[in-house]
Design a protein around this motif. Structure first.
Motif: not given
Length: 390
Positions: A330-356
């Motif tokens: 489940n996601g707590d914002r509209d899929p095309g904008y609110g949730s998408t903008s959060k997901m792509i940012t967390e994916a970037a941070l995950c690549l940089l810091h978690d999935s090294t």
């Protein structure tokens, strides 16, 4: 760590790009990150910076997807590029090539499978050699679906000793609209398919993103049907054409951990009875996303509309022994904008810091980041992942 920036938001003056910048400004997960805004116009970047209240000292970088020199200068300054500049088949090829050659990580919102296959064929070798992690489709298409299947299969193995050879992805409920970028990408893809027969063939192929591998026949998901498994009518889901391809690529990248005979489809649930059937038929006939009066790039819903949106997804796995497992995302914002903008940012941070430890190459979100990304999304981005029942 010798680079000046951890990440650069490429296309920061666009509607989704500015949402990403706002998220970077406000999310606890982004504290301490060195980031910059990039785009073609310094004046537009400055206007967006001021409109959203970003610090006056926020770095603004001028770069154009059609200017190789400006892209190369960008590569020298950042560890990762987060691109919101689509349609990617029109504006993304040079940037992917530069990142792959330079060892710079890359995430985007691409839902264009034919272009993605072209990039895999052209640049996967360079990305593996340089160490660049290229991850397409880091928004609503396809993170919740890709990770939903990944989690279901992990739970199947833990509980029953093997993955599910058959998984259904279903949209139970959704409020919000698709982005103008999604509409533009769909139109560009349809135009490319009309112009190039090879593109049309790729679009029809469920295994378009698994070079050298063709799995079993897959359900088309193209017609309304009633499902006993859900007790509901199901309609075609417009994002299935990209999500299913990414899920099959995840299986491919994971060494066919879910089996070489894995079958997966996605549909939109519309409810039981005559009403559910009527809605399913109406959804199947809807062509508004590709219409001339559909959403335009750069346009989007208000903050109130984004915050009122949501989505509820269901994944159902079956095996030959009769076991069934259901996972909800489940996601707590509209899929095309609110949730998408959060997901792509967390994916970037995950690549940089978690999935090294993820090596260079062209990846899917699930294969590159898996549980690390699920944890980030649940902690920071308003998503929930849960096992519903056995």
């Amino acid at each position: 760590m010798s680079k000046e920036f951890d990440l650069v938001v490429f296309g920061a003056a666009g509607f989704t790009g500015r949402l990403v910048v706002e998220y970077l400004m406000r999310s606890p997960s982004a504290v301490g990150q060195r980031w910059a805004m990039a785009g073609r116009s310094a004046a537009k970047l400055a206007a967006v910076r001021d409109e959203i209240g970003a610090p006056p000292a926020t770095p603004l970088l001028v770069a154009d997807s059609g200017d190789a020199a400006s892209l190369q200068a960008l590569m020298a300054r950042t560890r990762l590029v987060l691109s919101t500049v689509g349609p990617y088949q029109l504006y993304g090829s040079g940037l992917v090539a530069a990142c792959a050659a330079s060892g710079v990580d890359y995430v985007d919102l691409c839902g264009e499978p034919a272009w993605m296959r072209q990039m895999i064929d052209a640049h996967e070798g360079a990305a593996k050699a340089s160490g660049a992690r290229i991850v397409f489709s880091c928004g609503f298409d396809s993170i919740p679906f890709d990770l939903g299947v990944w989690l279901l299969q992990r739970e199947m193995v833990q509980r029953f000793g093997h993955p599910a050879p058959r998984v259904r992805g279903r949209v139970r409920r959704m409020k919000g609209r698709f982005s103008g970028g999604t509409a533009a990408s769909l139109k560009a893809t349809l135009e490319a398919a009309r112009a190039e027969p090879g593109v049309a063939a790729l679009l029809r192929n469920p295994f378009a993103l698994t070079p050298g591998f063709e799995g079993p026949k897959q359900p088309s998901g193209g017609k309304p049907l009633f499902e006993d498994a859900t007790g509901s009518w199901a309609a075609p889901f417009v994002m299935a054409a990209i999500n299913t391809r990414n899920v099959h690529r995840s299986n491919f990248l994971l060494g066919h951990a879910w089996g070489a005979d894995f079958v997966y489809d996605e549909m939109f649930l519309t409810g039981p009875g005559d009403k559910g059937e009527a809605i399913a038929k109406a959804v199947a006939e809807d062509r508004s996303l590709a219409a001339d009066d559909g959403p335009k790039p750069g346009e989007g819903p208000s903050r109130a509309e984004r915050e009122a949106g949501f989505y509820e997804l269901l994944f159902i796995g079956h095996d030959a022994e009769g076991h069934t497992l259901r996972v909800a995302v489940n996601g707590d914002r509209d899929p095309g904008y609110g949730s998408t903008s959060k997901m792509i940012t967390e994916a970037a941070l995950c690549l940089l810091h978690d999935s090294t430890g993820t090596p260079g190459g062209i990846w899917t979100p699930a294969a590159a980041m898996g549980q690390a990304l699920i944890a980030r999304l649940q902690r920071h981005a308003g998503l929930s992942f849960s096992v519903e029942s056995d």
